[in-house]
Scaffold this motif. Structure first.
Motif, short mmCIF file in Angstrom:
data_model
loop_
_atom_site.label_atom_id
_atom_site.label_comp_id
_atom_site.label_asym_id
_atom_site.label_seq_id
_atom_site.Cartn_x
_atom_site.Cartn_y
_atom_site.Cartn_z
N ALA A 169 0.89 -1.16 0.00
CA ALA A 169 0.00 0.00 0.00
C ALA A 169 0.93 1.21 0.00
CB ALA A 169 -0.90 0.00 1.22
N GLU A 170 0.95 1.93 -1.11
CA GLU A 170 1.96 2.96 -1.28
C GLU A 170 1.35 4.32 -1.57
OE1 GLU A 170 5.46 1.63 -3.57
OE2 GLU A 170 4.29 -0.17 -4.01
N SER A 171 1.90 5.31 -0.92
CA SER A 171 1.56 6.69 -1.22
C SER A 171 2.77 7.38 -1.82
CB SER A 171 1.05 7.40 0.04
OG SER A 171 0.57 8.69 -0.30
N CYS A 172 3.72 7.81 -1.01
CA CYS A 172 4.84 8.61 -1.50
C CYS A 172 5.74 7.86 -2.48
CB CYS A 172 5.66 9.18 -0.35
SG CYS A 172 6.43 7.94 0.71
N VAL A 217 3.28 2.56 3.14
CA VAL A 217 4.14 3.74 3.32
C VAL A 217 3.37 5.00 2.99
CG1 VAL A 217 6.23 2.41 2.78
CG2 VAL A 217 5.10 3.68 0.96
N THR A 218 3.60 6.03 3.80
CA THR A 218 3.02 7.34 3.55
C THR A 218 4.00 8.39 4.06
OG1 THR A 218 1.09 8.77 3.89
CG2 THR A 218 1.64 7.26 5.71
N GLY A 219 4.30 9.36 3.22
CA GLY A 219 5.31 10.33 3.62
C GLY A 219 5.37 11.55 2.73
N ILE A 220 6.39 12.35 2.98
CA ILE A 220 6.60 13.60 2.25
C ILE A 220 7.95 13.51 1.55
CG2 ILE A 220 6.75 16.12 2.42
CD1 ILE A 220 5.24 15.73 5.19
N ALA A 221 7.90 13.25 0.24
CA ALA A 221 9.13 13.08 -0.53
C ALA A 221 9.75 14.42 -0.93
CB ALA A 221 8.86 12.22 -1.76
N GLY A 222 8.93 15.46 -0.98
CA GLY A 222 9.45 16.77 -1.35
C GLY A 222 9.41 17.00 -2.86
N GLY A 253 5.73 20.56 0.36
CA GLY A 253 4.77 19.81 1.15
C GLY A 253 5.14 19.60 2.60
N GLY A 254 6.35 19.94 2.97
CA GLY A 254 6.76 19.75 4.35
C GLY A 254 6.37 20.92 5.23
N SER A 255 6.44 20.69 6.54
CA SER A 255 6.19 21.73 7.53
C SER A 255 7.16 21.49 8.69
CB SER A 255 4.75 21.66 8.03
OG SER A 255 4.55 20.46 8.76
N LYS A 256 7.13 22.37 9.66
CA LYS A 256 8.02 22.18 10.81
C LYS A 256 7.69 20.86 11.54
CE LYS A 256 10.12 24.64 14.59
NZ LYS A 256 10.70 25.95 14.79
N ALA A 257 6.39 20.60 11.69
CA ALA A 257 5.95 19.38 12.39
C ALA A 257 6.17 18.13 11.53
CB ALA A 257 4.48 19.50 12.77
N LYS A 258 6.00 18.28 10.22
CA LYS A 258 6.14 17.15 9.30
C LYS A 258 7.04 17.59 8.15
CE LYS A 258 1.75 15.01 10.51
NZ LYS A 258 0.53 14.38 10.03
N PRO A 259 8.36 17.49 8.36
CA PRO A 259 9.30 17.98 7.35
C PRO A 259 9.43 17.06 6.14
CG PRO A 259 10.48 16.97 9.16
CD PRO A 259 9.03 16.98 9.55
N VAL A 260 9.96 17.61 5.07
CA VAL A 260 10.28 16.80 3.90
C VAL A 260 11.22 15.68 4.36
CG1 VAL A 260 11.52 16.79 1.70
CG2 VAL A 260 9.94 18.66 2.23
N GLY A 261 10.95 14.50 3.90
CA GLY A 261 11.75 13.34 4.27
C GLY A 261 11.13 12.49 5.38
N LEU A 262 10.02 12.96 5.95
CA LEU A 262 9.32 12.18 6.98
C LEU A 262 8.47 11.12 6.29
CD1 LEU A 262 8.24 11.62 9.88
CD2 LEU A 262 6.50 13.37 9.42
N VAL A 263 8.66 9.87 6.69
CA VAL A 263 7.88 8.77 6.13
C VAL A 263 7.49 7.82 7.26
CG1 VAL A 263 7.82 6.83 4.48
CG2 VAL A 263 9.16 8.89 3.95
N HIS A 264 6.23 7.43 7.27
CA HIS A 264 5.74 6.41 8.20
C HIS A 264 5.54 5.13 7.41
CE1 HIS A 264 4.99 8.67 11.91
NE2 HIS A 264 4.81 9.70 11.11
N LEU A 265 6.11 4.05 7.92
CA LEU A 265 5.99 2.74 7.29
C LEU A 265 5.39 1.77 8.29
CD1 LEU A 265 9.14 3.94 6.65
CD2 LEU A 265 8.93 2.18 4.92
N ALA A 266 4.57 0.86 7.80
CA ALA A 266 3.99 -0.18 8.65
C ALA A 266 4.03 -1.48 7.87
CB ALA A 266 2.57 0.17 9.04
#
Length: 166
Positions: free
Chosen positions: A29-32, A104-109, A112-125
């Motif tokens: 299941a892929e997003s970024c 996977v879901t994240g911010i590849a850049g 789209g990033g923010s201070k709380a969720k910067p570019v390069g943040l990815v959650h994987l399960a």
């Protein structure tokens, strides 16, 4: 010749070999990553015995419709969150014939990033039918869109392999 770097090709080949021997199947299941994890796996000869399906759920609507991610989860925690990744992997596992699923879901850049969720943040399960569940929050940094996506593929493949004995 693979479309992917040699280390990713080797990881994918190991999964295909291991899952074939154990008669296991995998779903993604892929997003970024936009299907790159499934692509890496299906780049390996013999992967048809192992790869059941891949869900590319780039939008919140797709996450809800295809994987059963709850709207209140997306509103409260956002698409890039542990909670969303866990619901994505659950949906992928139970909407497939797979023994193991990864999400996977994240911010590849670059944006789209923010201070709380910067570019390069990815959650994987990753989750197995036996109930094993893994979550990783990766902060790859603003290393470039392609580098974030490939790093995510590497981590996801590692997580799949770690559940191959489940």
């Amino acid at each position: 010749m693979s479309l992917f770097p040699a280390d990713i090709e080797a990881q994918a080949a190991e999964i295909v070999k291991c899952f074939t021997q154990r008669q296991l199947m995998v779903a993604t299941a892929e997003s970024c990553t936009g299907g790159l994890i499934a692509g890496a796996l299906t780049d390996i000869a013999g992967s048809s015995a192992v790869v059941d399906r891949g869900f590319v759920t780039y939008t919140n609507e797709a996450k809800q419709q295809m994987l059963g991610v709850r709207q209140d989860t997306l509103v409260q925690f956002g698409a890039v969150s542990k909670e969303t990744a866990l619901q994505m992997v659950h949906g992928a596992l139970f909407r497939s014939r797979a023994s193991v699923a990864v999400a996977v879901t994240g911010i590849a850049g670059p944006g789209g990033g923010s201070k709380a969720k910067p570019v390069g943040l990815v959650h994987l399960a990753a989750k197995s039918r036996s109930g094993a569940l893994l979550h990783r929050e990766m902060r790859y940094g603003d290393i470039g869109r392609n580098a974030v996506r490939l790093a995510t593929v590497r981590t996801a493949l590692d997580m799949i392999l770690s559940l191959s004995g489940e």
